[in-house]
Design a protein around this motif. Structure first.
Motif, short mmCIF file in Angstrom:
data_model
loop_
_atom_site.label_atom_id
_atom_site.label_comp_id
_atom_site.label_asym_id
_atom_site.label_seq_id
_atom_site.Cartn_x
_atom_site.Cartn_y
_atom_site.Cartn_z
N UNK A 2 0.81 -1.22 0.00
CA UNK A 2 0.00 0.00 0.00
C UNK A 2 0.85 1.27 0.00
N UNK A 3 1.89 1.31 0.78
CA UNK A 3 2.66 2.56 0.91
C UNK A 3 3.43 2.95 -0.36
N UNK A 4 3.50 2.05 -1.32
CA UNK A 4 4.16 2.39 -2.57
C UNK A 4 3.22 3.08 -3.55
N UNK A 5 1.96 3.23 -3.15
CA UNK A 5 0.98 3.90 -4.00
C UNK A 5 0.55 5.19 -3.29
N UNK A 6 1.17 6.32 -3.64
CA UNK A 6 0.93 7.58 -2.90
C UNK A 6 -0.54 8.01 -2.85
N UNK A 7 -1.32 7.66 -3.86
CA UNK A 7 -2.71 8.13 -3.91
C UNK A 7 -3.67 7.22 -3.13
N UNK A 8 -3.15 6.18 -2.48
CA UNK A 8 -4.02 5.30 -1.70
C UNK A 8 -4.71 6.12 -0.61
#
Length: 472
Positions: free
Chosen positions: A146-152
């Protein structure tokens, strides 16, 4: 001009389909390990209404609603019952279809089952691994990072830190972050053979979230118009769908001009019982098939749509009785003015007001208020004008799947009156009253009328000595 409240933007937005005149819509369906309850009915009825209005507005709609036929609850129930997964799911899919038909709802255009899309799910997981958005842990599971997707967090409106603060999942088996969620579950030795599939990451089964991403993208494309479901799915399920689908397509960074996974996110409100959310875990749920033993399907639909789809509603027999009384008012107006469904002139003032309400984020309470006002006009009108107004009432009601039955059939329906008077018993009482009036025993005639009224039966004397009746 239709406006839809978009959960993603937290505002009403003018609806602009990707392809003019066409709408692609996906709705999260049922997990089939038990009978459907009244909360499921709300999802079915709300999006049935949405499709009906879109089609009435001239759109060509592709309506997809999935079936989750592999998941932990299904596996546990099948093991408890000692039966194959497919036997359990097929039985409850048939029950779901029976409930939907009994409620008088349209079937989706496509109803994909998760187990038919394992290949597509694995393909999407493979793309996420290529984009370094997914990783395999020591226990064999494949997780989304999850943390690799900034727009999460865009759908829930929360930052990663806010979401993490509320997360209580322990980090086990090499999982990097409590927010990371499973894409592929490694098979456990004790699980039945029919719950596992071969994959590049070992034998196992898909996680729940990846199922909807794979099915919707396969049937509707990487970018479609509307995605719907219950409010409880907003996070984490729909948030995770966006992450998976856009991550597989664009990688870790989606550019400003890249199309989003879905343009409009719609969520219907919860059903509450005694001001508590209805759920199986609380044991305060009611099965559709049980409610239908006491209340007409049209009454249930009317109850659901009397409230705005985004609002929570409180379920009770009293609320359903109130809904039935409302339908009685509308059907009574039609009973006094024989009518047919007619092609409505868009310039008709009643049709315009109805459309204005529906185009305001499917405002069914306001649209139904228009129906009640129109029914009052039908009651006051005379001659041809009365029949014309009744035709408009029936036609507008039909858009919401109401008022299409013979009024007498609805008004004399005894579905809610278990142990009450049957139609035959009522007719016998009316015959006795006619005889009493002919014998000029008006006290006895009045007593019969009063007794029937106390038992919920209203008599109306018509010219020529005819007496009509309806249930109150």
């Amino acid at each position: 001009m239709l406006q839809i409240y978009n959960t993603l933007s937290r505002s009403k937005q003018v609806f602009k389909p990707i392809v003019p005149g066409k709408v692609k819509m996906y709705v999260c369906g049922m997990t089939v390990y038990d009978f459907c309850h009244i909360g499921h009915a709300r999802v079915m009825i709300v999006f049935d209404m949405v499709v009906r209005w879109l089609r009435a507005s001239g759109y060509e709609v592709q309506y997809v609603r999935n079936i989750t036929d592999i998941d932990d609850k299904i596996i546990n129930r099948a093991v408890e019952n000692g039966e194959p997964i497919s036997a359990l799911t097929n039985r409850f899919i048939a029950a779901m279809h029976a409930d939907s038909d009994a409620l008088g709802l349209m079937h989706p255009d496509q109803e994909p089952r998760a187990t038919d899309y394992i290949q597509q799910m694995q393909g999407m997981i493979g793309k996420l691994i290529e984009h370094e958005l997914a990783y395999q842990v020591d226990d064999g599971d494949v997780n989304f990072a999850v943390r690799l997707l900034p727009r999460y967090g865009q759908l829930s409106g929360k930052s990663l830190d806010e979401l993490n603060a509320g997360e209580r999942v322990a980090i086990i088996g090499g999982k990097r972050d409590p927010l990371d969620f499973v894409l592929w579950k490694s098979a456990k030795p004790e699980e039945p053979a029919d719950t596992r599939w071969a994959s590049p990451w070992g034998v196992g089964r898909p996680g729940w979230h990846i199922e909807c991403s794979a099915m919707s993208c396969d049937l509707l494309g990487d970018h479609f118009d509307i995605h719907g479901g219950g409010a409880d799915l907003q996070f984490p399920h729909h948030e995770n769908e966006i992450a998976q689908s856009e991550g597989a397509l664009y990688g870790q960074q989606r550019k400003e001009d890249d199309a989003p996974f879905v343009n409009y996110w719609m969520h219907n409100g919860h059903i509450r019982v005694n001001e508590e959310k209805m759920s199986k875990s609380l044991g305060n749920f009611f099965l559709i098939r049980d409610v239908l033993k006491s209340f007409d399907a049209e009454v249930i639909r009317f109850f659901m749509l009397k409230a705005h789809y985004r609002s929570p509603i409180n379920y009770s027999d009293a609320q359903l009785e109130e809904a039935r009384s409302g339908l009685v008012r509308l059907y009574t107006a039609l009973a006094h003015a024989p009518s047919q469904v007619m092609t409505l002139d868009p310039q008709n003032p009643w049709a315009q007001r109805f459309a204005q309400a529906m185009n305001d984020d499917f405002n069914t309470p306001e649209a139904i208020a228009v129906l009640f006002e129109l029914a009052s006009e039908v009651n006051r009108a005379q001659g041809d004008n009365k029949q014309q107004l009744a035709g408009v009432l029936k036609s507008l009601g039909g858009i919401l799947n109401f008022l299409q039955r013979d009024p007498t059939q609805f008004l004399q329906s005894d579905i809610k009156d278990e142990g009450g008077l049957s139609a035959t018993q009522i007719e016998e009482q009316i015959s006795q009253r006619v005889a009493a009036k002919q014998a000029k025993d008006f006290a006895q005639a009045d007593l019969i009328r009063k007794t029937l009224l106390e038992q919920g039966v209203v008599l109306e004397d018509k010219p020529g000595g005819v007496t009509e009746w309806r249930r109150a």
